[in-house]
Design a protein around this motif. Structure first.
Motif, PDB file in Angstrom:
ATOM      1  N   SER A  38       0.851  -1.191   0.000  1.00  0.00           N
ATOM      2  CA  SER A  38       0.000   0.000   0.000  1.00  0.00           C
ATOM      3  C   SER A  38       0.891   1.248   0.000  1.00  0.00           C
ATOM      4  CB  SER A  38      -0.905   0.028   1.229  1.00  0.00           C
ATOM      5  OG  SER A  38      -0.155   0.318   2.395  1.00  0.00           O
ATOM      6  N   PRO A  39       0.428   2.358  -0.551  1.00  0.00           N
ATOM      7  CA  PRO A  39       1.266   3.573  -0.575  1.00  0.00           C
ATOM      8  C   PRO A  39       1.751   3.984   0.808  1.00  0.00           C
ATOM      9  CG  PRO A  39      -0.637   3.843  -2.011  1.00  0.00           C
ATOM     10  CD  PRO A  39      -0.849   2.555  -1.253  1.00  0.00           C
ATOM     11  N   ASP A  40       0.873   3.906   1.799  1.00  0.00           N
ATOM     12  CA  ASP A  40       1.263   4.305   3.158  1.00  0.00           C
ATOM     13  C   ASP A  40       2.378   3.428   3.692  1.00  0.00           C
ATOM     14  OD1 ASP A  40      -0.590   6.316   3.148  1.00  0.00           O
ATOM     15  OD2 ASP A  40      -2.077   5.232   4.354  1.00  0.00           O
ATOM     16  N   ASN A  41       2.267   2.118   3.457  1.00  0.00           N
ATOM     17  CA  ASN A  41       3.288   1.210   3.987  1.00  0.00           C
ATOM     18  C   ASN A  41       4.609   1.370   3.259  1.00  0.00           C
ATOM     19  OD1 ASN A  41       3.597  -0.973   6.026  1.00  0.00           O
ATOM     20  ND2 ASN A  41       4.256  -2.150   4.248  1.00  0.00           N
ATOM     21  N   VAL A  42       4.553   1.545   1.954  1.00  0.00           N
ATOM     22  CA  VAL A  42       5.782   1.699   1.160  1.00  0.00           C
ATOM     23  C   VAL A  42       6.553   2.943   1.599  1.00  0.00           C
ATOM     24  CG1 VAL A  42       6.648   2.179  -1.161  1.00  0.00           C
ATOM     25  CG2 VAL A  42       4.901   0.423  -0.821  1.00  0.00           C
ATOM     26  N   ALA A  43       5.828   3.976   2.002  1.00  0.00           N
ATOM     27  CA  ALA A  43       6.478   5.234   2.399  1.00  0.00           C
ATOM     28  C   ALA A  43       7.229   5.125   3.718  1.00  0.00           C
ATOM     29  CB  ALA A  43       5.430   6.341   2.498  1.00  0.00           C
ATOM     30  N   LYS A  44       6.932   4.100   4.519  1.00  0.00           N
ATOM     31  CA  LYS A  44       7.567   3.950   5.825  1.00  0.00           C
ATOM     32  C   LYS A  44       8.927   3.258   5.702  1.00  0.00           C
ATOM     33  CE  LYS A  44       3.039   3.612   8.051  1.00  0.00           C
ATOM     34  NZ  LYS A  44       2.073   2.694   8.712  1.00  0.00           N
ATOM     35  N   LYS A  45       9.809   3.552   6.629  1.00  0.00           N
ATOM     36  CA  LYS A  45      11.138   2.949   6.662  1.00  0.00           C
ATOM     37  C   LYS A  45      11.351   2.277   8.012  1.00  0.00           C
ATOM     38  CE  LYS A  45      11.965   4.728   2.643  1.00  0.00           C
ATOM     39  NZ  LYS A  45      11.963   3.862   1.442  1.00  0.00           N
ATOM     40  N   ILE A  46      12.157   1.249   8.013  1.00  0.00           N
ATOM     41  CA  ILE A  46      12.504   0.601   9.276  1.00  0.00           C
ATOM     42  C   ILE A  46      13.966   0.885   9.599  1.00  0.00           C
ATOM     43  CG2 ILE A  46      10.743  -1.180   9.066  1.00  0.00           C
ATOM     44  CD1 ILE A  46      12.839  -3.113   8.123  1.00  0.00           C
ATOM     45  N   SER A  47      14.305   0.776  10.851  1.00  0.00           N
ATOM     46  CA  SER A  47      15.629   1.200  11.313  1.00  0.00           C
ATOM     47  C   SER A  47      16.734   0.258  10.855  1.00  0.00           C
ATOM     48  CB  SER A  47      15.645   1.325  12.835  1.00  0.00           C
ATOM     49  OG  SER A  47      15.264   0.104  13.437  1.00  0.00           O
ATOM     50  N   ASP A  48      17.947   0.795  10.840  1.00  0.00           N
ATOM     51  CA  ASP A  48      19.109   0.053  10.356  1.00  0.00           C
ATOM     52  C   ASP A  48      19.365  -1.215  11.151  1.00  0.00           C
ATOM     53  OD1 ASP A  48      19.519   1.950   8.425  1.00  0.00           O
ATOM     54  OD2 ASP A  48      21.111   3.013   9.518  1.00  0.00           O
ATOM     55  N   LYS A  49      18.952  -1.241  12.429  1.00  0.00           N
ATOM     56  CA  LYS A  49      19.259  -2.400  13.262  1.00  0.00           C
ATOM     57  C   LYS A  49      18.673  -3.686  12.686  1.00  0.00           C
ATOM     58  CE  LYS A  49      15.288  -1.837  16.406  1.00  0.00           C
ATOM     59  NZ  LYS A  49      14.868  -1.608  17.799  1.00  0.00           N
ATOM     60  N   TYR A  50      17.535  -3.573  11.981  1.00  0.00           N
ATOM     61  CA  TYR A  50      16.921  -4.767  11.400  1.00  0.00           C
ATOM     62  C   TYR A  50      17.702  -5.249  10.181  1.00  0.00           C
ATOM     63  CZ  TYR A  50      13.000  -3.839  14.497  1.00  0.00           C
ATOM     64  OH  TYR A  50      12.217  -3.637  15.605  1.00  0.00           O
ATOM     65  N   TYR A  51      18.255  -4.319   9.414  1.00  0.00           N
ATOM     66  CA  TYR A  51      19.089  -4.707   8.271  1.00  0.00           C
ATOM     67  C   TYR A  51      20.382  -5.364   8.757  1.00  0.00           C
ATOM     68  CZ  TYR A  51      16.078  -1.865   5.268  1.00  0.00           C
ATOM     69  OH  TYR A  51      15.005  -1.355   4.579  1.00  0.00           O
ATOM     70  N   GLU A  52      20.921  -4.886   9.862  1.00  0.00           N
ATOM     71  CA  GLU A  52      22.171  -5.434  10.394  1.00  0.00           C
ATOM     72  C   GLU A  52      22.006  -6.889  10.808  1.00  0.00           C
ATOM     73  OE1 GLU A  52      23.073  -2.717  13.515  1.00  0.00           O
ATOM     74  OE2 GLU A  52      23.556  -1.068  12.139  1.00  0.00           O
ATOM     75  N   VAL A  53      20.828  -7.240  11.289  1.00  0.00           N
ATOM     76  CA  VAL A  53      20.562  -8.621  11.704  1.00  0.00           C
ATOM     77  C   VAL A  53      20.643  -9.582  10.513  1.00  0.00           C
ATOM     78  CG1 VAL A  53      18.804 -10.171  12.672  1.00  0.00           C
ATOM     79  CG2 VAL A  53      19.177  -7.931  13.692  1.00  0.00           C
ATOM     80  N   LEU A  54      20.365  -9.087   9.325  1.00  0.00           N
ATOM     81  CA  LEU A  54      20.374  -9.938   8.135  1.00  0.00           C
ATOM     82  C   LEU A  54      21.752 -10.547   7.881  1.00  0.00           C
ATOM     83  CD1 LEU A  54      18.193  -7.882   5.607  1.00  0.00           C
ATOM     84  CD2 LEU A  54      17.483  -9.532   7.343  1.00  0.00           C
TER      85      LEU A  54
END
Length: 240
Positions: A38-54
């Motif tokens: 959805s447009p609203d969800n796509v516009a949101k960002k999540i914090s770097d800490k979640y990418y680091e876990v990858l």
């Protein structure tokens, strides 16, 4: 014909049976639900800490798929001009959604490998999931309208199978999975899409080909079919 796949192995594996120069797969986006778009969800960002876990996920492909889901990369992929047909299946939408920093992500098997605990789970069979999915599809199609056009989408209209090639594995499937519940949900999703896409977009194979194959390369599952399913799809796609 150049084909981009958005879905799961049920569509990607078709090309393992392709010995024709007429068809070429040029991209594959997997494990990311339409309900996150959805447009609203796509516009949101999540914090770097979640990418680091990858970084703790061993498979490069699995890391990439989770990262692509976080970033809604499918919307970028469908904006490329390197393909003629977009092949979609809805096996991507069997997973729950999770909330991270108020953004919905797909709780795929790859996501679960990260050990990340979502703030909230949206059950895949819930009304909230359906509402998010409807909004995601409408946004997805609005972007397709500006790129290859809806007439170049092909929906791989598959269903979960409650039978396997032998009685033993048929019994196992019906013990491990609620096939009817998933298929009931699929009918709702297909109905929504069929009202928004031209008839040519919907690909249906004979339902007798939906037979689970215990010898499938990915193992026994209601969505891992016998070889005849994949070879039939190759012939259909040649005329897509």
């Amino acid at each position: 014909m150049k084909i981009r796949v958005y879905g799961g192995c049920v569509s990607r594996d078709i090309f393992n049976f392709n010995d024709s120069e007429e068809l070429k797969i040029v991209g594959y986006n997997a494990r990311s639900s339409l309900a996150t778009l959805s447009p609203d969800n796509v516009a949101k960002k999540i914090s770097d800490k979640y990418y680091e876990v990858l970084n703790f996920v061993e498979s490069d492909f699995k890391r990439r798929m989770v990262s692509f889901d976080f970033d809604n990369k499918i919307l970028q992929s469908i904006s490329y001009d390197d393909y003629d047909v977009l092949l979609i299946d809805l096996m991507i939408d069997r997973n729950h959604l999770g909330m991270l920093d108020n953004k919905l992500v797909t709780v795929s098997p790859d996501f679960r490998l990260t050990g990340i605990k979502p703030e909230k789970i949206v059950n895949t069979f819930s009304n909230q999931y359906l509402e998010e999915w409807y909004k995601g599809v409408d946004n997805f199609l609005s972007i397709i309208d500006k790129t290859i056009g809806r007439e170049n989408i092909r929906i791989n209209k598959v269903y979960w199978s409650n039978i396997a090639t032998d009685n033993k594995h048929t019994a196992e499937i019906n013990k491990r999975w609620d096939v009817a519940k998933h298929n009931d949900k699929l009918n709702i999703l297909y109905s929504f899409l069929e009202k928004r896409l031209p008839a040519v977009s919907i690909i249906e194979v004979p339902k007798e080909l939906f037979i689970a194959n215990p010898e499938h390369r990915w193992g026994l599952s209601p969505i891992h079919y016998v070889d005849e399913y994949y070879t039939t799809m190759i012939e259909i796609l040649k005329n897509a």
